[in-house]
Design a protein around this motif. Sequence first.
Motif, PDB file in Angstrom:
ATOM      1  N   THR B  89       0.812  -1.220   0.000  1.00  0.00           N
ATOM      2  CA  THR B  89       0.000   0.000   0.000  1.00  0.00           C
ATOM      3  C   THR B  89       0.840   1.261   0.000  1.00  0.00           C
ATOM      4  O   THR B  89       0.443   2.264  -0.601  1.00  0.00           O
ATOM      5  CB  THR B  89      -0.929   0.042   1.231  1.00  0.00           C
ATOM      6  OG1 THR B  89      -0.137  -0.110   2.421  1.00  0.00           O
ATOM      7  CG2 THR B  89      -1.959  -1.053   1.167  1.00  0.00           C
ATOM      8  N   MET B 138      -6.164   3.824   2.208  1.00  0.00           N
ATOM      9  CA  MET B 138      -6.851   3.127   1.118  1.00  0.00           C
ATOM     10  C   MET B 138      -8.312   3.538   1.018  1.00  0.00           C
ATOM     11  O   MET B 138      -8.879   3.548  -0.072  1.00  0.00           O
ATOM     12  CB  MET B 138      -6.712   1.612   1.273  1.00  0.00           C
ATOM     13  CG  MET B 138      -5.270   1.109   1.190  1.00  0.00           C
ATOM     14  SD  MET B 138      -4.344   1.696  -0.249  1.00  0.00           S
ATOM     15  CE  MET B 138      -5.174   0.779  -1.559  1.00  0.00           C
ATOM     16  N   ARG B 139      -8.915   3.909   2.161  1.00  0.00           N
ATOM     17  CA  ARG B 139     -10.294   4.417   2.105  1.00  0.00           C
ATOM     18  C   ARG B 139     -10.341   5.770   1.398  1.00  0.00           C
ATOM     19  O   ARG B 139     -11.375   6.170   0.870  1.00  0.00           O
ATOM     20  CB  ARG B 139     -10.865   4.568   3.510  1.00  0.00           C
ATOM     21  CG  ARG B 139     -11.290   3.264   4.150  1.00  0.00           C
ATOM     22  CD  ARG B 139     -12.003   3.527   5.460  1.00  0.00           C
ATOM     23  NE  ARG B 139     -13.267   4.190   5.248  1.00  0.00           N
ATOM     24  CZ  ARG B 139     -13.606   5.376   5.748  1.00  0.00           C
ATOM     25  NH1 ARG B 139     -12.787   6.040   6.521  1.00  0.00           N
ATOM     26  NH2 ARG B 139     -14.789   5.895   5.499  1.00  0.00           N
ATOM     27  N   VAL B 146     -12.729  -1.349  -0.015  1.00  0.00           N
ATOM     28  CA  VAL B 146     -11.763  -1.782   0.995  1.00  0.00           C
ATOM     29  C   VAL B 146     -12.409  -2.830   1.900  1.00  0.00           C
ATOM     30  O   VAL B 146     -13.429  -2.555   2.538  1.00  0.00           O
ATOM     31  CB  VAL B 146     -11.258  -0.584   1.836  1.00  0.00           C
ATOM     32  CG1 VAL B 146     -10.289  -1.065   2.917  1.00  0.00           C
ATOM     33  CG2 VAL B 146     -10.588   0.451   0.938  1.00  0.00           C
ATOM     34  N   LYS B 169      -9.728  -3.032  -5.690  1.00  0.00           N
ATOM     35  CA  LYS B 169     -10.100  -3.328  -4.303  1.00  0.00           C
ATOM     36  C   LYS B 169      -8.829  -3.532  -3.484  1.00  0.00           C
ATOM     37  O   LYS B 169      -7.806  -3.934  -4.011  1.00  0.00           O
ATOM     38  CB  LYS B 169     -10.938  -4.605  -4.224  1.00  0.00           C
ATOM     39  CG  LYS B 169     -12.246  -4.521  -4.975  1.00  0.00           C
ATOM     40  CD  LYS B 169     -12.908  -5.874  -5.136  1.00  0.00           C
ATOM     41  CE  LYS B 169     -13.538  -6.006  -6.494  1.00  0.00           C
ATOM     42  NZ  LYS B 169     -12.595  -6.460  -7.530  1.00  0.00           N
ATOM     43  N   TYR B 170      -8.965  -3.248  -2.217  1.00  0.00           N
ATOM     44  CA  TYR B 170      -7.883  -3.565  -1.286  1.00  0.00           C
ATOM     45  C   TYR B 170      -8.429  -4.510  -0.238  1.00  0.00           C
ATOM     46  O   TYR B 170      -9.441  -4.217   0.400  1.00  0.00           O
ATOM     47  CB  TYR B 170      -7.338  -2.291  -0.622  1.00  0.00           C
ATOM     48  CG  TYR B 170      -6.349  -2.575   0.492  1.00  0.00           C
ATOM     49  CD1 TYR B 170      -5.214  -3.345   0.262  1.00  0.00           C
ATOM     50  CD2 TYR B 170      -6.547  -2.077   1.779  1.00  0.00           C
ATOM     51  CE1 TYR B 170      -4.305  -3.622   1.282  1.00  0.00           C
ATOM     52  CE2 TYR B 170      -5.644  -2.341   2.808  1.00  0.00           C
ATOM     53  CZ  TYR B 170      -4.533  -3.120   2.545  1.00  0.00           C
ATOM     54  OH  TYR B 170      -3.642  -3.389   3.553  1.00  0.00           O
ATOM     55  N   ARG B 172      -7.346  -6.388   3.151  1.00  0.00           N
ATOM     56  CA  ARG B 172      -6.294  -6.431   4.191  1.00  0.00           C
ATOM     57  C   ARG B 172      -6.461  -7.717   5.000  1.00  0.00           C
ATOM     58  O   ARG B 172      -7.436  -7.898   5.720  1.00  0.00           O
ATOM     59  CB  ARG B 172      -6.325  -5.177   5.065  1.00  0.00           C
ATOM     60  CG  ARG B 172      -7.603  -4.930   5.807  1.00  0.00           C
ATOM     61  CD  ARG B 172      -7.638  -3.565   6.494  1.00  0.00           C
ATOM     62  NE  ARG B 172      -6.582  -3.330   7.448  1.00  0.00           N
ATOM     63  CZ  ARG B 172      -6.654  -3.625   8.753  1.00  0.00           C
ATOM     64  NH1 ARG B 172      -7.705  -4.218   9.245  1.00  0.00           N
ATOM     65  NH2 ARG B 172      -5.659  -3.315   9.560  1.00  0.00           N
TER      66      ARG B 172
END
Lengths: 287, 322
Positions: B89, B138-139, B146, B169-170, B172
């Motif tokens: 990221t 990321m948001r 996310v 998309k992320y 996590r």
Amino acid sequence: MTMDDKKRTDLMNYLKEKALWVRRETLKIHAVSAETRVASSMSDVEIFVALYYGGVLRFDAKNILWPERDRLIVSKGHGAISLYPIFADTGYFDKSELTTVGKAGSFLGGIPDPIIPGLETVNGSLGHGLGVACGVALALRKSASNAKVFVLLGDGELYEGSVWEAIMFAAHHRLSNLTMIVDNNKICMLDYCKNVLDLGCIEDKFKVFGWNVSTVDGHNMEEVYDSLMHLKTANGDRPKVLVANTVKGKGIPQLENDSLCHIKSLKVEEIDRLLSDPLLTVAGEVM
Amino acid sequence: MSMVAQSIGQKKTMRDAFIERLYDKMAQDEGIFFLAADFGSPALDRVRASFKDRFINVGIAEQNLINIATGLAIEGCTVYAYAIAPFLTMRAYEQIRVNLSLFSELKDLNVNLIGVGAGLSYDVSGPTHHCVEDISIMRLLPNFHVLSPSDWRMAETFVDYTIKHKRPKYLRFDGKPAEPLYDSTDAIDVEKGFCELAAGEKVCLISTGFMTHRALKALEALKDINPCLIDMFMLKPVRDDALFEVLKRYETIITIEEGFINNGGLDSLIANVLNKHQSNIRLRKLGFNDKYVFELGDRQHLHALNGMDEGSIINEVRGCVK
């Protein structure tokens, strides 16, 4: 003179005439929008002309997502105002749009973005184009496409570390459908590259990284055309790079050999004078 | 207290569960590529062996990872880009911004960033490997979704979502194997984005990722108070109206995240929901203050040092109902 010789002479005359016309139109765009990077957009004119008018690139301006089209990724986005007249002339959009650059409602900005028909990627932030081009080349190879990928970078852009990540990647994965063109105009924003971080011999660097390397005078239409045509069809299993030795601000005496020409804007009066200069006059054109 | 979840079942990493499911999709669809920045997992070995031309280790080169993924996605491929979360990221943030977030304004690009090592998963590796900024940064990016799963069952269900939604998309993922929180995936409504694990009264805990495990443990010692627990797994977009319908039943909300507080993380997300509905519900925040963690020790120890362990959660809840 054989028929083939005559055809070639005619083609070269046609390309040279187009190059002159593109330089004139680029100046006119700069008159409309002083924020455009005119010097950077002059060093790559012959490259763009060979690609679009010489038959190097396969494209269909009326079908911009034609799967068989060759892809050109303009990584040095700031130096591509000279593409606008070519796009207009080849039918991507109407020539009247050229007078709207930078104005409200236009899709033609100071740096070309993919809101412009014909642009493949987002440009303007340096160091991205080669890696993206590698991804495109991989996808095309996977789908057994004959389409080729061309990517244009400036020599100053070679300072970006991400470019070297992609240089290694392209060689390792033997992306032979990829041709990179380095517009080696030898000047970045504030100075000659040799005074900033000397790039040394660019060709040697690419050779040791496993690329197929060639060099041309980037303003010699015959050389540029012949090299690009050859590289497009050349066999082999390596990515190819063409180092085009160019002059930043080519054709514009006020810009050539000025280490700060990147950030130089020309006044409208200067542009008018240049456009009436016999050296920049295209036969039959009314200014 | 009504519970839909409890910690029983096989221990597994989110990445293995996700990749095992993805393997089947890759077998069916030649257009799926899996790119890794020299980072693996046991489940990935099978992908590497079976799909030699579609598994690519780009090397320790996160910037190029994103650029290659972009090029493939431009040509219509579905791409997974896999690396250790902070490096994925933050090393490649500008590539993510320009080529994925920004370009997605104009073109469908199905690139799924899989960041492994959310929060303090890599506890003893120190602050370079801690990932406490990712939720915030990321948001921030337009066009991104996310996702922050709390267990491997949920991570596995996200595979279908990543294929269906053609956008960046992320995801996590936690780095450590853990037992599942969810008995089955029936309670996981991915589009809704959150799950009320325990309905309660007065106090509502909201957590994401690994911290939902901590919060669930804390609930066992809070049966007399009976707080609610919401597992927040879709951090963008947020179904804020549906979320507020749950939140409005409580007097105090406590957010729990392995991230910096007051800087755009889960706490800010909830504050925005409350603000939109002009709510005066009290909001408390558990997470890292504005400093990096150099102290050594396991995750439990580091959470205790930073007021995020079970004991701290219990104290916070008890303090709210005094």
